[in-house]
Write an enzyme that holds these catalytic residues in place. Structure first.
Site, PDB file in Angstrom:
ATOM      1  N   GLY A  48       0.698  -1.440  -0.028  1.00  0.00           N
ATOM      2  CA  GLY A  48      -0.182  -0.018  -0.031  1.00  0.00           C
ATOM      3  C   GLY A  48       0.859   1.204   0.009  1.00  0.00           C
ATOM      4  O   GLY A  48       2.134   1.200   0.264  1.00  0.00           O
ATOM      5  N   PRO A  49       0.330   2.372  -0.091  1.00  0.00           N
ATOM      6  CA  PRO A  49       1.025   3.714  -0.393  1.00  0.00           C
ATOM      7  C   PRO A  49       1.499   3.832   1.201  1.00  0.00           C
ATOM      8  O   PRO A  49       1.273   3.256   2.022  1.00  0.00           O
ATOM      9  CB  PRO A  49       0.090   4.562  -0.593  1.00  0.00           C
ATOM     10  CG  PRO A  49      -1.148   3.916  -1.161  1.00  0.00           C
ATOM     11  CD  PRO A  49      -1.099   2.659  -0.564  1.00  0.00           C
ATOM     12  N   SER A  50       2.558   4.821   1.425  1.00  0.00           N
ATOM     13  CA  SER A  50       3.031   5.362   2.585  1.00  0.00           C
ATOM     14  C   SER A  50       2.021   5.664   3.448  1.00  0.00           C
ATOM     15  O   SER A  50       1.175   6.344   2.884  1.00  0.00           O
ATOM     16  CB  SER A  50       3.970   6.407   2.249  1.00  0.00           C
ATOM     17  OG  SER A  50       4.676   7.061   3.376  1.00  0.00           O
ATOM     18  N   GLY A  89      -0.432   2.090   7.079  1.00  0.00           N
ATOM     19  CA  GLY A  89      -0.701   1.425   8.240  1.00  0.00           C
ATOM     20  C   GLY A  89      -0.234   0.087   8.314  1.00  0.00           C
ATOM     21  O   GLY A  89      -0.344  -0.890   9.211  1.00  0.00           O
ATOM     22  N   GLU A 136       9.380  -4.416   5.685  1.00  0.00           N
ATOM     23  CA  GLU A 136      10.041  -3.755   4.335  1.00  0.00           C
ATOM     24  C   GLU A 136      11.534  -4.180   4.049  1.00  0.00           C
ATOM     25  O   GLU A 136      12.388  -3.353   4.309  1.00  0.00           O
ATOM     26  CB  GLU A 136       9.709  -2.297   4.354  1.00  0.00           C
ATOM     27  CG  GLU A 136       8.490  -1.846   4.311  1.00  0.00           C
ATOM     28  CD  GLU A 136       8.354  -0.281   3.671  1.00  0.00           C
ATOM     29  OE1 GLU A 136       9.096   0.009   3.001  1.00  0.00           O
ATOM     30  OE2 GLU A 136       7.531   0.430   4.403  1.00  0.00           O
TER      31      GLU A 136
END
Length: 589
Positions: free
Chosen positions: A383-385, A388, A512
């Site tokens: 998902g985007p930055s 969550g 990540e």
């Protein structure tokens, strides 16, 4: 409770002399011995004026004093020896108090909820562990016992003076009452000023810790002079607070000294007239003056000791402030059964059930999130930055508790598990993989304290860290440097994964893991992740498309909500957000 300013009134009023009692636990024998030695020393000191008077009167009568002088010398030497032994006992007791307080404080700091570290300054916590506990030593080694010994000497000297001349004693006590009044008024602000000074030192320590932690970034941006100036401002504030305290403490001694000299002159004047009138012998006057010294010296010491106690109690307030912070609390003790994690594909290893969460005073981070991770599968979170993703891993680890809903591990609400049982099932590798200063061995044993060399070598080979071993002749004792600075980013990530593999935890959480790695290190780490996933449940916050495509399921998040769940092929067909992320190689964090 803020740690950035002064003490609250509640804090100040709650810390008293009685608050020291728990810090003396286990040392009451030493305290009792020091007390007995103090009594003996005080008795020997109070005997000296009487012996001195007897010597003078015998000399006046022309009689021999050899035996009495010898006894006086023995008393003087014995008093010195007793005082030295007492001070040694107190120093040992003080060191014990400091050691145990530091151990207790360090244990508590390491068990504070993660949320506490979001708001606290590390440097200030370190200041409490170092400088404040050192101030506490003075309370034990001198403060309390100087007050107690002083009280004994004052009472004994008063009795001796009364036996010599009660009228002269009455005049003396009037003068000493002035001394006590001046002293009590002068030391009253010291506790507040001492706490302020200690707080400013904590600010400076925090500024130094902030700069040294990011020293490479500071040097690269030519900001060392600016950071030195920031630290200098805090150092100036600490110095100013210290000077305010020093100025006030400097007044205490001279004020008391002047008052005591006034009393001495009063005694000499009045006593001299009594001797001249034949109502008092010279020996009695000398004995009275000696008793006055044994009364006035303890009073001066008591004032100094009281000032030390105020500084010590201010330090104790700051220590107790940390110890009162709630630590992580275990659940009601539901036993964690590891087999529940691998019952079969229908059993969810991890499940989010309508979870919502916000950081303190912040907007919602997760909104009504629900999904299941079957045991033994590989799940990627994308998902985007600020969607969550990392927060979800921290909720699984229970670094934070959900605002509403439920996170389950092995079908059990994580809030029903002890932290030890829960985290015993979870391997967790942060985005910035934490490597501790020390050796490879130290870092590996962080997760598995009983691992032998063969197990550690095997896991290092498994994550392809042979290059690190080949670069050094020290093998597992190779130093990795502060924060692992002697390792590359990919090596730090692989070492962190090796730590989890060595602990053999059935669920592995990776945040990540391939961020900021070059293609070669990414390929190596991807291979390591593949090996780590064998026989485990793997949840990865994905940064690169290469770590997503082979996942059993991909959970797509946007603004704290789950917008889709599926395989790479399914999501490519139906999810516009996923296609956009994939098109940009998921390089959005």
């Amino acid at each position: 409770m803020s740690m950035n300013g002064g003490s609250s009134s509640a804090s100040s009023s709650s810390v008293t002399f009685r608050s020291l009692t728990p810090y003396l636990r286990g040392r009451w024998g030493s305290v009792a011995l020091a007390g007995l030695l103090s009594l003996l020393g005080a008795g020997l000191a109070l005997g000296q004026p009487l012996l001195t008077r007897a010597v003078i009167e015998l000399l006046s009568a022309g009689r021999g004093v050899t035996a009495l002088v010898a006894l006086l010398v023995v008393v003087l030497v014995s008093a010195a020896v007793v005082t030295a032994v007492r001070d040694l006992v107190l120093q040992r007791t003080g060191e014990h108090v400091v050691r145990e307080t530091r151990r207790r404080l360090a244990r508590h700091m390491l068990r504070l909820p993660i949320a506490e570290y979001d708001d606290r300054r590390l440097g200030d916590l370190l200041s409490r562990l170092g400088a404040d506990t050192t101030l506490l030593r003075a309370v034990v080694t001198s403060g309390l016992f100087d007050l107690a010994t002083g009280a004994i000497l004052v009472v004994g000297a008063t009795v001796g003076m009364a036996l010599i001349d009660w009228k002269l004693l009455a005049a003396t006590l009037i003068g000493l009452a002035v001394v006590v009044a001046v002293g009590s008024i002068s030391v009253r602000p010291i506790r507040k000023l001492s706490r302020e000074a200690q707080s400013r030192v904590g600010d400076m320590t925090a500024a130094v810790e902030r700069a040294l932690t990011a020293i490479r970034t500071i040097r690269a941006n030519r900001a060392d002079d600016r950071e030195a100036e920031v630290i200098g401002v805090h150092a100036d504030a600490a110095a100013a607070a210290g000077m305010r305290l020093a100025r006030h403490q400097a007044l205490v001694g001279p004020l008391n000294s002047v008052a005591l000299q006034f009393v001495l002159l009063l005694v000499l004047g009045f006593g001299g007239s009594q001797v001249a009138a034949g109502r008092m012998t010279v020996g009695s006057l000398v004995a009275f003056v000696l008793f006055l010294f044994y009364m006035s010296m303890p009073l001066a010491q008591a004032m100094h000791a009281y000032a030390q106690l105020q500084s010590g109690l201010a330090a104790l307030e700051r220590i107790e402030e940390v110890l009162r912070m709630p630590s992580e609390r275990s659940g009601p003790g539901v036993e964690f059964v590891r087999d529940r994690l691998v019952v079969g594909p229908v059993q969810a290893a991890v499940e989010f059930d309508r979870v919502s969460f916000s950081y303190p005073d912040g907007p919602p981070v997760l909104r009504d999130v629900s999904f299941r991770v079957p045991a033994g599968t590989h799940t990627a979170l994308v998902g985007p930055s600020a969607a969550g993703k990392s927060t979800m891993l921290m909720l699984i680890e229970r670094f934070y508790d959900v605002g509403s809903g439920c996170v389950r591990v092995g079908g059990v609400d994580v809030r029903s598990l002890s932290f030890t049982d829960l985290r015993g099932q979870l391997g967790y590798v942060e985005q910035e993989a934490s490597v501790l200063a020390g050796t490879l061995r130290d870092n590996l044993r962080l997760a598995a304290a009983d691992a032998d060399d063969e197990q550690m070598m095997r896991v290092l080979r498994r994550v392809r860290l042979e290059d690190v071993l080949r670069r050094s002749t020290h093998g597992l004792d190779t130093e990795v440097g502060e924060h692992g600075v002697r390792l590359s980013g990919g090596e730090r990530q692989r070492l962190a994964i090796a730590r989890s593999l060595l602990a053999d935890q059935p669920i592995l959480l990776l945040d990540e893991p391939t961020s900021n790695l070059d293609a070669r290190n990414e390929a190596r780490l991807r291979e390591t992740i593949g090996r780590a996933a064998e026989g485990r449940t793997l949840i990865v916050v994905a940064h690169r498309l290469s770590t997503v495509v082979n996942a059993d399921q991909i959970v797509v998040l946007d603004e704290g909500r789950v917008v889709d769940v599926g395989s790479h092929g399914e999501l490519t067909d139906r999810s516009g957000l996923y296609r956009e992320l994939a098109r940009h190689q998921l390089l959005v964090a």
